[in-house]
Scaffold this motif. Structure first.
Motif, mmCIF file in Angstrom:
data_model
loop_
_atom_site.group_PDB
_atom_site.id
_atom_site.type_symbol
_atom_site.label_atom_id
_atom_site.label_comp_id
_atom_site.label_asym_id
_atom_site.label_seq_id
_atom_site.Cartn_x
_atom_site.Cartn_y
_atom_site.Cartn_z
ATOM 1 N N GLY A 1 0.827 -1.325 0.051
ATOM 2 C CA GLY A 1 0.037 0.021 -0.106
ATOM 3 C C GLY A 1 0.665 1.069 -0.059
ATOM 4 N N GLU A 2 2.205 1.131 0.217
ATOM 5 C CA GLU A 2 2.883 2.129 0.255
ATOM 6 C C GLU A 2 3.898 2.209 -0.890
ATOM 7 O OE1 GLU A 2 5.125 3.120 3.719
ATOM 8 O OE2 GLU A 2 3.408 2.992 4.940
ATOM 9 N N GLU A 3 4.109 3.331 -1.635
ATOM 10 C CA GLU A 3 5.189 3.233 -2.774
ATOM 11 C C GLU A 3 6.414 2.427 -2.536
ATOM 12 O OE1 GLU A 3 6.955 6.264 -5.884
ATOM 13 O OE2 GLU A 3 6.111 7.253 -4.202
ATOM 14 N N ASN A 4 6.418 1.466 -3.195
ATOM 15 C CA ASN A 4 7.768 0.582 -3.509
ATOM 16 C C ASN A 4 7.861 0.043 -2.096
ATOM 17 O OD1 ASN A 4 9.755 -0.713 -4.391
ATOM 18 N ND2 ASN A 4 11.604 0.856 -3.762
ATOM 19 N N GLY A 5 6.722 -0.267 -1.479
ATOM 20 C CA GLY A 5 6.892 -0.956 -0.027
ATOM 21 C C GLY A 5 7.121 -0.146 1.163
ATOM 22 N N GLY A 6 7.503 1.267 0.695
ATOM 23 C CA GLY A 6 8.053 2.148 1.879
ATOM 24 C C GLY A 6 9.351 2.090 2.395
ATOM 25 N N GLU A 7 9.480 2.604 3.660
ATOM 26 C CA GLU A 7 10.692 2.654 3.878
ATOM 27 C C GLU A 7 11.269 1.438 4.345
ATOM 28 O OE1 GLU A 7 13.728 5.004 7.246
ATOM 29 O OE2 GLU A 7 11.587 5.461 7.032
ATOM 30 N N PHE A 8 12.444 0.626 4.274
ATOM 31 C CA PHE A 8 12.951 -0.420 4.626
ATOM 32 C C PHE A 8 14.129 -0.422 5.272
ATOM 33 C CE2 PHE A 8 14.480 -5.108 4.370
ATOM 34 C CZ PHE A 8 13.262 -5.749 4.415
ATOM 35 N N ARG A 9 14.115 -0.766 6.680
ATOM 36 C CA ARG A 9 15.239 -0.643 7.546
ATOM 37 C C ARG A 9 16.069 -2.102 7.443
ATOM 38 N NH1 ARG A 9 16.751 -1.058 13.138
ATOM 39 N NH2 ARG A 9 14.705 -1.789 13.686
ATOM 40 N N GLY A 10 17.474 -1.779 7.184
ATOM 41 C CA GLY A 10 18.325 -3.048 6.926
ATOM 42 C C GLY A 10 18.726 -3.570 8.162
ATOM 43 N N PHE A 11 19.451 -4.912 7.976
ATOM 44 C CA PHE A 11 19.562 -5.571 8.983
ATOM 45 C C PHE A 11 21.243 -5.684 9.298
ATOM 46 C CE2 PHE A 11 16.496 -7.592 6.060
ATOM 47 C CZ PHE A 11 15.441 -7.608 6.992
ATOM 48 N N THR A 12 21.881 -4.671 9.394
ATOM 49 C CA THR A 12 23.194 -4.648 9.412
ATOM 50 C C THR A 12 23.740 -3.908 10.863
ATOM 51 O OG1 THR A 12 23.402 -2.670 8.213
ATOM 52 C CG2 THR A 12 23.744 -4.684 7.122
ATOM 53 N N THR A 13 22.907 -3.465 11.769
ATOM 54 C CA THR A 13 23.620 -2.824 12.898
ATOM 55 C C THR A 13 24.142 -3.518 13.943
ATOM 56 O OG1 THR A 13 21.658 -1.073 12.455
ATOM 57 C CG2 THR A 13 22.886 -1.096 14.521
ATOM 58 N N ILE A 14 23.675 -4.577 14.076
ATOM 59 C CA ILE A 14 24.328 -5.803 15.032
ATOM 60 C C ILE A 14 25.671 -6.054 14.552
ATOM 61 C CG2 ILE A 14 24.163 -7.892 15.973
ATOM 62 C CD1 ILE A 14 20.998 -7.580 16.131
ATOM 63 N N SER A 15 25.772 -6.357 13.095
ATOM 64 C CA SER A 15 27.058 -6.766 12.686
ATOM 65 C C SER A 15 28.250 -5.503 12.732
ATOM 66 C CB SER A 15 26.852 -7.342 11.186
ATOM 67 O OG SER A 15 26.229 -8.367 11.276
ATOM 68 N N ASP A 16 27.698 -4.540 12.455
ATOM 69 C CA ASP A 16 28.541 -3.376 12.110
ATOM 70 C C ASP A 16 28.921 -2.508 13.175
ATOM 71 O OD1 ASP A 16 28.391 -4.189 9.452
ATOM 72 O OD2 ASP A 16 27.238 -2.573 8.687
ATOM 73 N N GLN A 17 27.912 -2.525 14.127
ATOM 74 C CA GLN A 17 28.140 -1.539 15.163
ATOM 75 C C GLN A 17 27.926 -2.140 16.634
ATOM 76 O OE1 GLN A 17 26.185 2.566 14.726
ATOM 77 N NE2 GLN A 17 25.383 1.626 12.779
ATOM 78 N N LEU A 18 26.866 -3.046 16.966
ATOM 79 C CA LEU A 18 26.690 -3.562 18.361
ATOM 80 C C LEU A 18 28.116 -4.498 18.457
ATOM 81 C CD1 LEU A 18 25.116 -4.033 20.777
ATOM 82 C CD2 LEU A 18 23.948 -5.947 19.778
ATOM 83 N N ILE A 19 28.419 -5.391 17.711
ATOM 84 C CA ILE A 19 29.400 -6.307 17.824
ATOM 85 C C ILE A 19 30.565 -5.624 18.310
ATOM 86 C CG2 ILE A 19 30.805 -8.190 17.161
ATOM 87 C CD1 ILE A 19 28.367 -9.634 15.915
ATOM 88 N N PRO A 20 31.105 -4.670 17.440
ATOM 89 C CA PRO A 20 32.381 -3.910 17.920
ATOM 90 C C PRO A 20 32.147 -3.191 19.019
ATOM 91 C CG PRO A 20 31.740 -3.503 15.476
ATOM 92 C CD PRO A 20 30.505 -4.281 16.078
ATOM 93 N N LEU A 21 31.022 -2.493 19.412
ATOM 94 C CA LEU A 21 30.769 -2.127 20.787
ATOM 95 C C LEU A 21 30.870 -3.123 21.989
ATOM 96 C CD1 LEU A 21 30.141 0.409 22.523
ATOM 97 C CD2 LEU A 21 27.629 -0.021 21.858
ATOM 98 N N LEU A 22 30.425 -4.112 21.748
ATOM 99 C CA LEU A 22 30.466 -5.358 22.933
ATOM 100 C C LEU A 22 32.027 -5.684 22.913
ATOM 101 C CD1 LEU A 22 27.459 -7.465 22.121
ATOM 102 C CD2 LEU A 22 27.579 -5.773 23.994
ATOM 103 N N LYS A 23 32.680 -5.767 21.983
ATOM 104 C CA LYS A 23 34.173 -6.021 22.077
ATOM 105 C C LYS A 23 34.895 -5.243 22.932
ATOM 106 C CE LYS A 23 34.581 -8.760 17.651
ATOM 107 N NZ LYS A 23 35.274 -8.518 16.408
ATOM 108 N N THR A 24 34.490 -3.918 22.726
ATOM 109 C CA THR A 24 35.084 -2.795 23.599
ATOM 110 C C THR A 24 34.827 -3.223 25.084
ATOM 111 O OG1 THR A 24 33.254 -1.372 23.695
ATOM 112 C CG2 THR A 24 34.852 -1.100 21.784
ATOM 113 N N LYS A 25 33.843 -4.006 25.267
ATOM 114 C CA LYS A 25 33.432 -4.248 26.798
ATOM 115 C C LYS A 25 33.967 -5.610 27.244
ATOM 116 C CE LYS A 25 29.054 -1.150 26.591
ATOM 117 N NZ LYS A 25 29.307 -0.507 27.728
ATOM 118 N N GLY A 26 34.880 -6.120 26.291
ATOM 119 C CA GLY A 26 35.418 -7.227 26.771
ATOM 120 C C GLY A 26 34.670 -8.244 26.341
ATOM 121 N N PHE A 27 33.751 -8.387 25.790
ATOM 122 C CA PHE A 27 33.213 -9.764 25.173
ATOM 123 C C PHE A 27 33.968 -10.358 24.040
ATOM 124 C CE2 PHE A 27 29.749 -7.894 26.914
ATOM 125 C CZ PHE A 27 28.635 -8.756 26.843
#
Length: 335
Positions: free
Chosen positions: A285-311
């Motif tokens: 119902g939205e043009e081209n399916g509307g805004e689609f949020r990708g799935f990379t935040t965990i890989s690109d940002q959360l995991i590096p952040l956890l590594k700085t916390k000793g993970f």
């Protein structure tokens, strides 16, 4: 109240052949069939390909074209594939846009394992429940869901890999209690895990207690959107055995989620934590399916952040591989 014996007897009228289904504790069911634990790999446990909020009384797969959805979604799956993600748990329930034939095509073309679900979603004040959910018993609803597990969804051979229900934020209403009981009955006959859109703590603990009354261990229960709860409640629920699903991870919530994951690790509860984005959302119902949020935040940002916390790598493998395997493996877990 229908006893479990009566429920099982009522199922004899349908072609349930549970004794003829052969799988080990390490089998997981995707839209392309069973995979082993080793084949699951790094997993995002709560994402969406397509969601349609038009309501259960109006929804139809005629509202979207497979080719258009596939064209929109495949580049996002290619992104996570290059980052080592092998599996996506697609959490869109029936009557909100679950389309298993679409998911089958996308899984085949992307090379990503995709899981779909059975169950009904009562959150949002029951807007997405079919009419019979209001009149049928928990046993009758469970019979429908078990049929999807045994015979396939909507005439296909595609089987659900988990149960998805949803409840409102406050104390459970009678109909939401019925959904939880139906999920319990379904688990006891299929071994499928129960992922429940829950949010705050009150309905989380009420669901755990209801499941226990039905003989289902808390380790079957995934507290979806636990981000809305309190850290002390996370710890309490995890110690009971429930899964704590931090599934709203985005750039805006990185710091908060990293702190929560670190807290659960210090409590020796990292083995009860699940992480994902709750992203995607092609919207008919939205043009081209509307805004689609990708799935990379965990890989690109959360995991590096956890590594700085000793993970360590072992910690990250626990979050991304071992916990999803334990959560999704087909096995009955009783109190």
């Amino acid at each position: 109240m229908q006893s479990r014996r009566e429920f099982l007897q009522s199922c004899l009228a349908t072609p349930f052949l549970l004794n003829n289904l052969h799988y080990s504790d390490e089998k997981i069911i995707t839209v392309l069939g069973e995979v082993t634990a080793a084949q699951l790999g790094p997993t995002l446990i709560h994402e969406h390909i397509l969601v349609d909020f038009i309501g259960a009384d109006k929804i139809s797969s005629n509202r979207w074209e497979h080719s258009q959805v596939i064209s929109k979604v495949l580049p996002y799956l290619a992104e996570i594939k290059t980052r080592g993600i092998k599996t996506v748990v697609e959490c869109t329930p029936a009557f909100i846009g679950r389309d298993v034939l679409l998911l089958e095509k996308i899984s085949t073309q992307s090379g990503i394992n995709i899981l779909t679900n059975t169950g009904y979603y009562g959150a949002s004040d029951n807007k997405y429940l079919p009419s019979w959910a209001f009149t049928e018993t928990a046993g009758q609803l469970a019979k429908r869901w078990i049929s999807e597990f045994v015979n396939g969804i909507e005439g296909s051979k595609i089987r659900p890999g988990f149960i998805k229900i949803g409840v409102n934020p406050g104390a459970l209403s009678p109909i939401h209690q019925k959904l939880v009981k139906a999920a319990a009955l379904t688990h006891l006959e299929t071994g499928l895990t129960i992922c429940s859109h829950t949010g705050p703590s009150i309905p989380a603990f009420e669901q755990i207690e209801l499941l226990k009354k039905e003989g289902v261990h808390p380790s079957v229960f995934v507290w979806v959107h636990a981000n809305s709860g309190d850290s002390n409640d996370f710890i309490k629920a995890a110690k009971m055995g429930a899964w704590i699903s931090l599934d709203g991870i985005s750039e805006d919530s990185l710091t908060k989620n990293a702190a929560t994951i670190h807290l659960l690790k210090t409590e020796n509860l990292l083995d009860k934590v699940l992480i994902s984005h709750d992203a995607g959302w092609y919207k008919p119902g939205e043009e081209n399916g509307g805004e689609f949020r990708g799935f990379t935040t965990i890989s690109d940002q959360l995991i590096p952040l956890l590594k700085t916390k000793g993970f360590t790598k072992a910690d990250l493998d626990q979050l991304m591989i071992k916990n999803p395997v334990q959560m999704l493996s087909i096995r009955v877990r009783k109190t």
